[in-house]
Write an enzyme that holds these catalytic residues in place. Structure first.
Site, short mmCIF file in Angstrom:
data_model
loop_
_atom_site.label_atom_id
_atom_site.label_comp_id
_atom_site.label_asym_id
_atom_site.label_seq_id
_atom_site.Cartn_x
_atom_site.Cartn_y
_atom_site.Cartn_z
N GLU A 80 35.28 80.05 39.23
CA GLU A 80 35.60 78.13 40.39
C GLU A 80 36.66 77.77 39.87
O GLU A 80 36.35 77.55 38.73
CB GLU A 80 33.95 76.75 39.49
N ASP A 155 41.59 69.68 46.82
CA ASP A 155 42.18 68.27 47.71
C ASP A 155 42.97 69.16 48.99
O ASP A 155 43.67 69.74 49.92
CB ASP A 155 43.58 68.19 47.26
N PHE A 228 33.22 64.56 43.88
CA PHE A 228 33.91 63.55 45.03
C PHE A 228 33.23 63.63 46.56
O PHE A 228 32.82 63.25 47.14
CB PHE A 228 34.67 65.47 45.87
#
Length: 247
Positions: A80, A155, A228
């Site tokens: 991960e 990102d 997120f």
């Protein structure tokens, strides 16, 4: 709960120097897909780092890992990349005890949080790496060793001049595919539509990967909603999952 009886990892470092060392500074890549995020380390996170890092954590370095030795068994391993504070990582590891999870990030509070959560839940199938995922894949992991790779809400680097910093690039897709076993899954998720399109194009173009569906995949029920993701949904963003299989 008392600390679980896990022996120190081979070649494990001491706990990251929380006061002076940026975990990203040790690594060699010239273009980063991440920016260092220090944040405030809580007492619980610091305690977990101090007690558990030598057992369950290590720094990315130019040496090969033996995953069986790392975890102490031969369960399949999923990597991960970028686990944030680690709450969803721990939840997935707890829900799937037959799979080992190698989680990598450079966020010191998140590292401490994940270690604390793993101990609290009594998990033995999590190890934490500190550093650059590209270097981990390239320098430490042998070909065809991973059952899966998860990259959730990396990102998106939305500005055009920053697109070179996006993690999902043709070179990364080729590297990731080479570390997956045949049939292994590369699973990406994002709430940024232009990045989803970018990832779909890049992963589709990699000859060693094949899309498991046409276009974007339905959100798997076993993937917890990340922090997120909640932020993106609150802004009205659409979440896209991409699941590609190694040929």
């Amino acid at each position: 709960m008392s600390p679980l009886p896990v022996t120190p990892l081979p070649g494990a470092s001491t706990v990251p120097d929380l006061a002076s060392i940026d975990p990203a500074d040790r690594h060699m890549a010239t273009v980063r897909s991440f920016t260092p995020r220090r944040g405030r380390v809580t007492l619980a996170q610091r305690d977990a780092l101090n007690r558990l890092w030598a057992r369950w954590g290590f720094d990315v370095a130019d040496r090969r890992l033996d995953l069986g030795e790392l975890f102490g068994d031969d369960r399949p391993v999923v990597l991960e990349v970028g686990f944030g504070m680690g709450e969803t990582t721990a939840a997935m590891a707890e829900a799937d005890p037959d799979t080992n999870v190698l989680a990598i990030d450079v966020h010191t509070p998140g590292q401490g949080s994940l270690l604390h959560d793993a101990e609290r839940r009594g998990l033995t199938n999590i190890r934490v790496a500190n550093g650059d995922a590209i270097e981990l894949l390239r320098d430490m992991l042998p070909p065809a060793c991973l059952a899966g790779i998860r990259i959730f809400f990396s990102d998106p680097w939305p500005k055009t001049r920053h697109h070179k910093r996006r993690l999902i690039q043709p070179s990364f897709a080729a590297l990731a595919a080479s570390r997956l076993v045949p049939g292994g899954i590369l699973h990406c998720a994002t709430d940024w539509a232009p990045y989803a399109e970018w990832m779909l194009d890049v992963l589709t173009a990699e000859p060693e990967l094949v899309n498991t569906v046409e276009g974007y995949a339905p959100r798997p029920t076993w993937r917890p909603v990340t922090r997120f993701e909640r932020q993106g949904l609150a802004k009205g963003h659409q979440v896209a999952d991409l699941l590609f299989r190694r040929r």
